[in-house]
Design a protein around this motif. Structure first.
Motif, PDB file in Angstrom:
ATOM      1  N   GLY A  51       0.815  -1.201   0.000  1.00  0.00           N
ATOM      2  CA  GLY A  51       0.000   0.000   0.000  1.00  0.00           C
ATOM      3  C   GLY A  51       0.844   1.244   0.000  1.00  0.00           C
ATOM      4  O   GLY A  51       2.065   1.207  -0.170  1.00  0.00           O
ATOM      5  N   THR A  52       0.192   2.369   0.221  1.00  0.00           N
ATOM      6  CA  THR A  52       0.862   3.667   0.203  1.00  0.00           C
ATOM      7  C   THR A  52       1.043   4.247   1.598  1.00  0.00           C
ATOM      8  O   THR A  52       1.721   5.254   1.761  1.00  0.00           O
ATOM      9  CB  THR A  52       0.049   4.674  -0.623  1.00  0.00           C
ATOM     10  N   ILE A  53       0.443   3.656   2.597  1.00  0.00           N
ATOM     11  CA  ILE A  53       0.503   4.171   3.968  1.00  0.00           C
ATOM     12  C   ILE A  53       1.915   3.962   4.495  1.00  0.00           C
ATOM     13  O   ILE A  53       2.423   2.840   4.496  1.00  0.00           O
ATOM     14  CB  ILE A  53      -0.533   3.462   4.853  1.00  0.00           C
ATOM     15  N   ALA A  54       2.540   5.047   4.959  1.00  0.00           N
ATOM     16  CA  ALA A  54       3.979   5.005   5.227  1.00  0.00           C
ATOM     17  C   ALA A  54       4.335   5.587   6.580  1.00  0.00           C
ATOM     18  O   ALA A  54       3.508   6.150   7.292  1.00  0.00           O
ATOM     19  CB  ALA A  54       4.713   5.774   4.134  1.00  0.00           C
ATOM     20  N   ASP A  55       5.611   5.388   6.933  1.00  0.00           N
ATOM     21  CA  ASP A  55       6.231   6.017   8.095  1.00  0.00           C
ATOM     22  C   ASP A  55       5.448   5.698   9.379  1.00  0.00           C
ATOM     23  O   ASP A  55       5.118   4.546   9.621  1.00  0.00           O
ATOM     24  CB  ASP A  55       6.377   7.522   7.868  1.00  0.00           C
ATOM     25  N   THR A  56       5.136   6.713  10.182  1.00  0.00           N
ATOM     26  CA  THR A  56       4.435   6.475  11.450  1.00  0.00           C
ATOM     27  C   THR A  56       3.100   5.795  11.221  1.00  0.00           C
ATOM     28  O   THR A  56       2.692   4.920  11.997  1.00  0.00           O
ATOM     29  CB  THR A  56       4.215   7.807  12.194  1.00  0.00           C
ATOM     30  N   GLU A  57       2.403   6.188  10.145  1.00  0.00           N
ATOM     31  CA  GLU A  57       1.106   5.591   9.860  1.00  0.00           C
ATOM     32  C   GLU A  57       1.240   4.093   9.572  1.00  0.00           C
ATOM     33  O   GLU A  57       0.361   3.303   9.927  1.00  0.00           O
ATOM     34  CB  GLU A  57       0.460   6.296   8.674  1.00  0.00           C
ATOM     35  N   ALA A  58       2.314   3.714   8.912  1.00  0.00           N
ATOM     36  CA  ALA A  58       2.550   2.297   8.647  1.00  0.00           C
ATOM     37  C   ALA A  58       2.809   1.538   9.948  1.00  0.00           C
ATOM     38  O   ALA A  58       2.352   0.407  10.126  1.00  0.00           O
ATOM     39  CB  ALA A  58       3.719   2.125   7.685  1.00  0.00           C
TER      40      ALA A  58
END
Length: 444
Positions: A51-58
């Motif tokens: 997916g595209t959800i990255a960094d802290t959100e990942a």
């Protein structure tokens, strides 16, 4: 991204490359499945998600399912990429698809489904979608009458972020209609002697998507749901007067150097300013007004601001033009749809969990995002603005439409529309931009 992705962070700032899932790996032709097939590929009970959800959100995403993984003996391996929109098709064609993809655009999911890459949603997922999601949300994962994907997170778009204390000190009032917003803009500019608005279109490969949100908000509010729906289906083309009128109205703000771009420079900085950067300008007071979705409260918090009616920053919904249908809010929004390239037992179990209220409450409780799942407890939301957004989504009187660019075929929605917004704010005439965007529409 269009995503969350905090909501639409999904399209913007992913850090990982595209090699990780290959390590968990799979082989096979289009639609044959990904790396988590119980009979091979990545190994027993491994399910890969891309997916595209990255960094802290990942990190929060992985935390949201960690307990479930342990309880069910399934290893979920998540990978993010800022090149998701382009790479997902490449990987599917090359037989290296993930088991599950988190699509920030229903139009992209539809592309993958019509090309035969995606599996039909299993019955357990279809049952969850029927029970916990509205027909509209179910429709975003449905292609030609077949359910291929379940909704995940959501966002309510069209919030105008501002400082309550600054408004009070200057006697500025929250506008009740679009003309009032234009009048407020002129008043603030006169009072402070500089541009009120900060705007950032920058989002790596997805640069331009924040501009599409402005247009979509105005099309829905000015021309209504029928025109909006016809526009999504290209029954009303981009060259139609209704769409040009929306560009003209948005241009009264975005194309006026007296109004944009506070804290960053002139109009030429709109495209180069990363969409998250105005959060710091809002908190510092360099910027007075900013248009962005509900997920933006996380960016403001990260910039050191508090989001509350009596806090540093609060928000109001972009006002309408008057005469909108219904008694409730008229809003656009976004979110992700989860589809699968594999139908193994482990993959189906993960899909079922992600479409459940249990997962929605787990993830929302970790902060920064919301969901339109009807089993979500709004009190689990991490901020008052997110609670307000959930209330809008759960209100039967709300007129809601999904982000139009996310519903359109990807050649337009994440192609010529994004490019068109970049060209438009950089000076290309509106008629030329509209013709160029429309030219991207697939012929069949």
């Amino acid at each position: 991204m269009k995503t969350q992705r905090r909501g639409r962070l999904l399209i913007s700032v992913a850090a990982a490359g595209v090699a990780g899932i290959a390590l968990a790996g799979c082989s096979g032709g289009p639609g044959s499945g990904g790396g988590g097939d119980d009979e091979g590929g990545g190994g027993d009970n491994v399910v890969t998600i891309y997916g595209t959800i990255a960094d802290t959100e990942a990190e929060l995403l992985e935390e949201s399912w960690a307990d479930w993984e342990e309880e069910n003996g399934i290893d979920i391996q998540y990978e993010s990429s800022k090149e998701f929109e382009a790479q997902i098709a490449v990987r599917a064609q090359g037989g290296n698809a993930p088991d599950i993809a988190i699509f920030p655009q229903p139009g992209l999911l539809a592309d993958m489904a019509t090309r035969g890459f995606l599996k039909e949603a299993p019955q357990s997922v279809a049952d969850n979608v029927a029970e916990y999601w509205t027909d509209d949300w179910a429709g975003y994962g449905t292609v030609e009458g077949t359910l291929y994907g379940a909704p995940l997170m959501a966002s309510v778009k069209g919030w105008i972020w501002y400082s309550p204390s600054t408004f009070e000190e200057n006697g500025w009032e929250i506008p009740t209609d679009w003309q009032g917003l234009l009048d407020l803009t002129a008043q603030i500019q006169s009072d402070i002697g500089g541009p009120p608005w900060c705007v950032g279109f920058g989002s790596d490969a997805a640069t331009g998507w924040p501009g599409t949100d402005w247009i979509e908000d105005v099309v829905l509010r000015q021309s209504g749901t029928e025109v909006y729906d016809q526009w999504v289906a290209n029954e009303v083309p981009f060259t139609d007067p209704a769409i040009k009128s929306a560009f003209d109205e948005v241009g009264k703000i975005l194309l006026d150097p007296n109004y944009v771009n506070a804290g960053f420079g002139g109009l030429d900085t709109i495209v180069t300013t990363p969409f998250g950067d105005p959060a710091a300008a809002l908190v510092s007071g360099e910027c007075t007004l900013h248009h962005q979705a509900s997920f933006y409260d996380g960016f403001i918090t990260d910039a050191g601001g508090t989001v509350a009616e009596d806090g540093d920053i609060w928000a109001f919904i972009t006002p309408g033009f008057g005469g909108e249908t219904g008694d409730g809010a008229v809003v656009t929004g976004g979110g992700e749809i989860v589809g699968a390239f594999d139908d193994s037992e482990s993959t189906v179990a993960v899909l079922e969990y992600l479409s459940s209220p249990e997962w929605a409450n787990s993830r929302v409780g970790l902060g920064g995002v919301i969901s339109a799942n009807k089993g979500l407890d709004p009190e689990n939301a991490s901020s008052e603005i997110l609670k307000a957004a959930i209330a809008i989504l759960q209100d039967d009187t709300t007129t809601f439409r999904f982000d139009a660019s996310d519903l359109m075929p990807s050649a337009v929605g994440s192609g010529t529309f994004w490019q068109g917004m970049r060209d438009w704010v950089n000076g290309t005439p509106t008629d030329t931009v509209l013709e160029q965007i429309e030219a991207g529409w697939p012929s069949s």
